[in-house]
Design a protein around this motif. Structure first.
Motif, PDB file in Angstrom:
ATOM      1  N   PHE A  92       6.189   7.218   3.870  1.00  0.00           N
ATOM      2  CA  PHE A  92       6.410   7.146   2.414  1.00  0.00           C
ATOM      3  C   PHE A  92       5.392   7.955   1.638  1.00  0.00           C
ATOM      4  N   CYS A  93       4.390   8.515   2.321  1.00  0.00           N
ATOM      5  CA  CYS A  93       3.229   9.084   1.634  1.00  0.00           C
ATOM      6  C   CYS A  93       3.302  10.608   1.563  1.00  0.00           C
TER       7      CYS A  93
ATOM      8  N   MET B  37      -8.723   5.605  -2.170  1.00  0.00           N
ATOM      9  CA  MET B  37      -7.262   5.567  -2.064  1.00  0.00           C
ATOM     10  C   MET B  37      -6.659   6.912  -2.433  1.00  0.00           C
TER      11      MET B  37
ATOM     12  N   PRO C 106     -10.049   7.074   5.198  1.00  0.00           N
ATOM     13  CA  PRO C 106     -11.522   7.020   5.164  1.00  0.00           C
ATOM     14  C   PRO C 106     -12.150   6.597   6.484  1.00  0.00           C
TER      15      PRO C 106
ATOM     16  N   SER D  80     -10.079   1.879   1.529  1.00  0.00           N
ATOM     17  CA  SER D  80      -8.696   1.516   1.853  1.00  0.00           C
ATOM     18  C   SER D  80      -8.310   2.151   3.185  1.00  0.00           C
ATOM     19  N   THR D  81      -7.687   1.350   4.043  1.00  0.00           N
ATOM     20  CA  THR D  81      -7.362   1.857   5.376  1.00  0.00           C
ATOM     21  C   THR D  81      -5.952   1.469   5.803  1.00  0.00           C
TER      22      THR D  81
ATOM     23  N   SER E 299      -3.873  -1.374   3.840  1.00  0.00           N
ATOM     24  CA  SER E 299      -2.509  -0.985   3.480  1.00  0.00           C
ATOM     25  C   SER E 299      -1.584  -1.640   4.488  1.00  0.00           C
TER      26      SER E 299
ATOM     27  N   HIS F 273       1.920  -3.296   3.942  1.00  0.00           N
ATOM     28  CA  HIS F 273       3.264  -2.772   3.672  1.00  0.00           C
ATOM     29  C   HIS F 273       4.423  -3.440   4.408  1.00  0.00           C
TER      30      HIS F 273
ATOM     31  N   GLU G  82      -2.928  -4.236   0.309  1.00  0.00           N
ATOM     32  CA  GLU G  82      -2.002  -3.431  -0.493  1.00  0.00           C
ATOM     33  C   GLU G  82      -0.621  -3.522   0.144  1.00  0.00           C
TER      34      GLU G  82
ATOM     35  N   LEU H 109       3.082  -1.970  -0.606  1.00  0.00           N
ATOM     36  CA  LEU H 109       3.957  -1.079  -1.346  1.00  0.00           C
ATOM     37  C   LEU H 109       5.336  -1.720  -1.442  1.00  0.00           C
TER      38      LEU H 109
ATOM     39  N   PRO I  34       3.835  -0.962  -7.094  1.00  0.00           N
ATOM     40  CA  PRO I  34       5.088  -0.278  -7.412  1.00  0.00           C
ATOM     41  C   PRO I  34       5.035   1.126  -6.820  1.00  0.00           C
ATOM     42  N   TYR I  35       6.101   1.537  -6.143  1.00  0.00           N
ATOM     43  CA  TYR I  35       6.114   2.830  -5.462  1.00  0.00           C
ATOM     44  C   TYR I  35       6.238   3.963  -6.471  1.00  0.00           C
ATOM     45  N   ASN I  36       5.371   4.940  -6.366  1.00  0.00           N
ATOM     46  CA  ASN I  36       5.489   6.167  -7.149  1.00  0.00           C
ATOM     47  C   ASN I  36       6.430   7.084  -6.393  1.00  0.00           C
TER      48      ASN I  36
ATOM     49  N   THR J 131       8.279   9.908  -4.520  1.00  0.00           N
ATOM     50  CA  THR J 131       7.974  11.250  -4.014  1.00  0.00           C
ATOM     51  C   THR J 131       9.306  11.718  -3.417  1.00  0.00           C
TER      52      THR J 131
ATOM     53  N   CYS K 233      -0.832   9.177  -4.483  1.00  0.00           N
ATOM     54  CA  CYS K 233      -1.437   9.769  -3.303  1.00  0.00           C
ATOM     55  C   CYS K 233      -0.800  11.096  -2.872  1.00  0.00           C
TER      56      CYS K 233
HETATM   57  N1  SAH Z   1      -5.305   6.144   4.170  1.00  0.00           N
HETATM   58  C1  SAH Z   1      -5.754   5.064   3.349  1.00  0.00           C
HETATM   59  C2  SAH Z   1      -6.152   5.461   1.944  1.00  0.00           C
HETATM   60  C3  SAH Z   1      -5.264   6.419   1.179  1.00  0.00           C
HETATM   61  S1  SAH Z   1      -3.713   5.882   0.563  1.00  0.00           S
HETATM   62  C4  SAH Z   1      -4.703   3.985   3.286  1.00  0.00           C
HETATM   63  O1  SAH Z   1      -3.586   4.229   3.717  1.00  0.00           O
HETATM   64  O2  SAH Z   1      -4.996   2.890   2.830  1.00  0.00           O
HETATM   65  C5  SAH Z   1      -4.037   4.702  -0.670  1.00  0.00           C
HETATM   66  C6  SAH Z   1      -2.836   3.799  -0.932  1.00  0.00           C
HETATM   67  O3  SAH Z   1      -1.771   4.502  -1.625  1.00  0.00           O
HETATM   68  C7  SAH Z   1      -2.226   3.240   0.341  1.00  0.00           C
HETATM   69  O4  SAH Z   1      -2.037   1.865   0.225  1.00  0.00           O
HETATM   70  C8  SAH Z   1      -0.909   3.982   0.417  1.00  0.00           C
HETATM   71  O5  SAH Z   1       0.012   3.242   1.154  1.00  0.00           O
HETATM   72  C9  SAH Z   1      -0.551   4.121  -1.051  1.00  0.00           C
HETATM   73  N2  SAH Z   1       0.495   5.096  -1.350  1.00  0.00           N
HETATM   74  C10 SAH Z   1       0.853   6.182  -0.642  1.00  0.00           C
HETATM   75  N3  SAH Z   1       1.874   6.826  -1.236  1.00  0.00           N
HETATM   76  C11 SAH Z   1       2.172   6.125  -2.351  1.00  0.00           C
HETATM   77  C12 SAH Z   1       3.157   6.260  -3.380  1.00  0.00           C
HETATM   78  N4  SAH Z   1       3.995   7.291  -3.381  1.00  0.00           N
HETATM   79  N5  SAH Z   1       3.187   5.339  -4.377  1.00  0.00           N
HETATM   80  C13 SAH Z   1       2.290   4.313  -4.399  1.00  0.00           C
HETATM   81  N6  SAH Z   1       1.359   4.136  -3.454  1.00  0.00           N
HETATM   82  C14 SAH Z   1       1.295   5.014  -2.430  1.00  0.00           C
END
Ligand code: SAH
Length: 328
Positions: free
Chosen positions: A110-111, A146, A151, A178-179, A201, A203, A243, A245, A276-278, A280, A320
């Motif tokens: 999702f990232c 984040m 990290p 955040s991991t 994280s 999820h 966290e 998502l 809330p999911y941003n 992408t 992110c």
């Molecule tokens: N790798 C680490 C830190 C970076 S991501 C981790 O995964 O925790 C920081 C947070 O943003 C994570 O919880 C990740 O799942 C979230 N994230 C990634 N893409 C996102 C999106 N499109 N909308 C909202 N959160 C998102």
């Protein structure tokens, strides 16, 4: 500022070791030039201005959203993209979202960062220069790792940067790493380094679904990761931030909230933040507001502390990896 180059320059100039601390104090206080560092000898200030850039990062672009969220895209000296965000809240909190790597080697589906090429780990100075960029404009008091990268895969540099954050105004208890659930990193943080917070994280509480969303779950299954989080929480006497998502039709059903509540035991050791999911171009959609509220209510019924993250900076792609992915 590249603190290693600073040390080397001071050494070559025959300056006493306390000079490095003087320069850092000015930087941490938001100095924007060497000229301001009035307790350094004038010739040294001039030499620094000629030989050592004030930041190890060049600002390439900056965008500001109506809600005050500000996102910066930088380049390292070798041209790698780095992004950082400043979130301004009504209660006056100023929170930084920092990157630990340029790109990310993990492949969470999702990232946006997970889909760009991994470049390299950032140095401690490159991490601190993200914070100093915003500090030059105004005081800051919270930091979360984040931004781009994992990290725990660059923990030495991240911890080195964390050691210096209090002098910028960010206490350890207001710093969160955040991991994805990189187990050895969580274990290390239980006994080593400054007492910063851990955010996981999570999820999905179901192992199979979590592995689909986050392939790293095959290497470090959630059950083991949560056991490490419990140990961290006991040692550090703080709750782990979880966290979660909210993905429409994927992990946002009532039964999935109950499953999450079941795995987060003892519940005092965890604090859930529903995100809330941003959007992408990953193909995922964010859950509806009603689904998020119902999910939160289900967690609270089970005695868990749960909040919904405020969405910030959506129109400037502050999620992110989004800005860097677009210009890369
Ligand atoms: N790798 C680490 C830190 C970076 S991501 C981790 O995964 O925790 C920081 C947070 O943003 C994570 O919880 C990740 O799942 C979230 N994230 C990634 N893409 C996102 C999106 N499109 N909308 C909202 N959160 C998102």
């Amino acid at each position: 500022m590249d603190l290693k180059l600073l040390d080397a320059l001071l050494d070559r100039a025959g300056e006493p070791p306390f000079r490095a601390r003087q320069v850092w104090r000015w930087m941490a206080g938001g100095a924007a030039s060497y000229a301001e560092m009035t307790d350094l000898p004038a010739p040294l200030r001039e030499r620094l201005a000629e030989e050592l850039p004030l930041s190890s990062l060049d600002l390439e672009r900056e965008a500001r959203a109506r809600d005050g969220t500000q996102k910066a895209l930088f380049r390292t000296a070798d041209g790698k993209a780095v992004e950082a965000v400043l979130m301004r809240y009504r209660d006056a909190r100023r929170s930084l979202c920092l990157s630990s790597q340029s790109g990310c080697p993990l492949t969470c589906t999702f990232c946006a960062t997970g889909r760009m090429r991994f470049a390299r780990n950032l140095t401690a100075s490159e991490i601190l220069d993200q914070a100093l960029h915003f500090r030059r404009a105004e005081p800051v008091d919270h930091a979360v790792f984040m931004g781009m990268g994992e990290p725990m895969l660059n923990l030495d540099a991240v911890l080195e940067a964390c050691q210096r954050l209090p002098s910028i105004g960010i206490a350890h208890r207001r710093t969160a790493i955040s991991t994805v659930g990189w187990l050895p990193g969580i274990e290390r943080l239980a006994t080593e380094g400054p007492p910063v917070r851990v955010a996981l994280s999570l999820h999905a509480a179901d192992e199979a679904l979590r592995s689909e969303l986050m392939p790293v779950n095959d290497r470090y299954p959630l059950a083991d990761v949560l056991a490490a989080c419990r140990r961290w929480s006991e040692r550090r006497r703080m709750a782990v931030f979880v966290e979660y998502l909210m993905l429409d039709g994927v992990n946002d059903r009532y039964e999935q909230a109950l499953a999450l509540a079941r795995v987060l035991q003892p519940r005092e050791a965890f604090k859930v933040n529903l995100i809330p999911y941003n959007p992408t171009d990953s193909g995922f959609e964010g859950s509806t507001r009603a689904a998020i509220d119902a999910f939160r209510a289900a967690l609270e019924e089970r005695g868990l502390r749960a909040t919904v993250r405020l969405t910030r900076g959506r129109e400037i792609d502050a999620a992110c990896g989004q800005l860097a992915a677009r210009v890369a």
